[in-house]
Motif scaffolding. Structure first.
Motif, PDB file in Angstrom:
ATOM      1  N   UNK A  87       0.682  -1.153  -0.137  1.00 37.31           N
ATOM      2  CA  UNK A  87      -0.002   0.007   0.058  1.00 37.31           C
ATOM      3  C   UNK A  87       0.888   1.247  -0.155  1.00 37.31           C
ATOM      4  N   UNK A  88       0.346   2.296  -0.315  1.00 39.62           N
ATOM      5  CA  UNK A  88       1.054   3.634  -0.319  1.00 39.62           C
ATOM      6  C   UNK A  88       1.512   4.012   1.069  1.00 39.62           C
ATOM      7  N   UNK A  89       0.811   3.511   1.987  1.00 39.27           N
ATOM      8  CA  UNK A  89       1.422   3.760   3.603  1.00 39.27           C
ATOM      9  C   UNK A  89       2.430   2.976   3.941  1.00 39.27           C
ATOM     10  N   UNK A  90       2.411   1.729   3.232  1.00 35.59           N
ATOM     11  CA  UNK A  90       3.671   0.700   3.475  1.00 35.59           C
ATOM     12  C   UNK A  90       4.733   1.332   2.823  1.00 35.59           C
ATOM     13  N   UNK A  91       4.574   1.945   1.713  1.00 37.11           N
ATOM     14  CA  UNK A  91       5.976   2.691   1.022  1.00 37.11           C
ATOM     15  C   UNK A  91       6.461   3.796   1.848  1.00 37.11           C
ATOM     16  N   UNK A  92       5.690   4.505   2.400  1.00 38.65           N
ATOM     17  CA  UNK A  92       5.773   5.695   3.297  1.00 38.65           C
ATOM     18  C   UNK A  92       6.757   5.410   4.396  1.00 38.65           C
ATOM     19  N   UNK A  93       6.238   4.156   5.175  1.00 40.76           N
ATOM     20  CA  UNK A  93       6.751   3.595   6.285  1.00 40.76           C
ATOM     21  C   UNK A  93       8.069   3.047   5.919  1.00 40.76           C
ATOM     22  N   UNK A  94       8.375   2.330   4.609  1.00 38.03           N
ATOM     23  CA  UNK A  94       9.660   1.886   4.088  1.00 38.03           C
ATOM     24  C   UNK A  94      10.582   3.077   3.519  1.00 38.03           C
ATOM     25  N   UNK A  95       9.896   4.419   3.539  1.00 36.91           N
ATOM     26  CA  UNK A  95      10.585   5.348   2.663  1.00 36.91           C
ATOM     27  C   UNK A  95      11.055   4.799   1.388  1.00 36.91           C
ATOM     28  N   UNK A  96      10.038   4.123   0.669  1.00 39.56           N
ATOM     29  CA  UNK A  96      10.599   3.769  -0.740  1.00 39.56           C
ATOM     30  C   UNK A  96       9.696   4.257  -1.775  1.00 39.56           C
ATOM     31  N   UNK A  97      10.168   4.170  -3.019  1.00 40.18           N
ATOM     32  CA  UNK A  97       9.464   4.664  -4.251  1.00 40.18           C
ATOM     33  C   UNK A  97       9.121   3.281  -5.146  1.00 40.18           C
TER      34      UNK A  97
END
Length: 56
Positions: A31-41
């Motif tokens: 999810x987008x929030x997972x990506x934010x948590x991972x600081x990933x694109x």
């Protein structure tokens, strides 16, 4: 001999393609929030996966 080499090459390409598809599916499941948590694109992750599977 050439036929055996061709078959081996095709099997290798199919295995790499299957691995890349699996990785992309896993990345796309984040999810987008997972990506934010991972600081990933997502795009960078897919690019990195492509590099890992296929090389340069």
């Amino acid at each position: 001999m050439i036929f055996v080499s061709l078959i081996a090459h095709l099997k290798d390409r199919m295995a790499k393609h299957a691995e890349f598809r699996r990785l992309v599916a896993e990345i796309n499941s984040l999810s987008n929030s997972d990506l934010v948590d991972l600081r990933a694109d997502r795009t960078d992750m897919i690019r990195y996966a492509h590099h890992q599977v296929y090389g340069v």
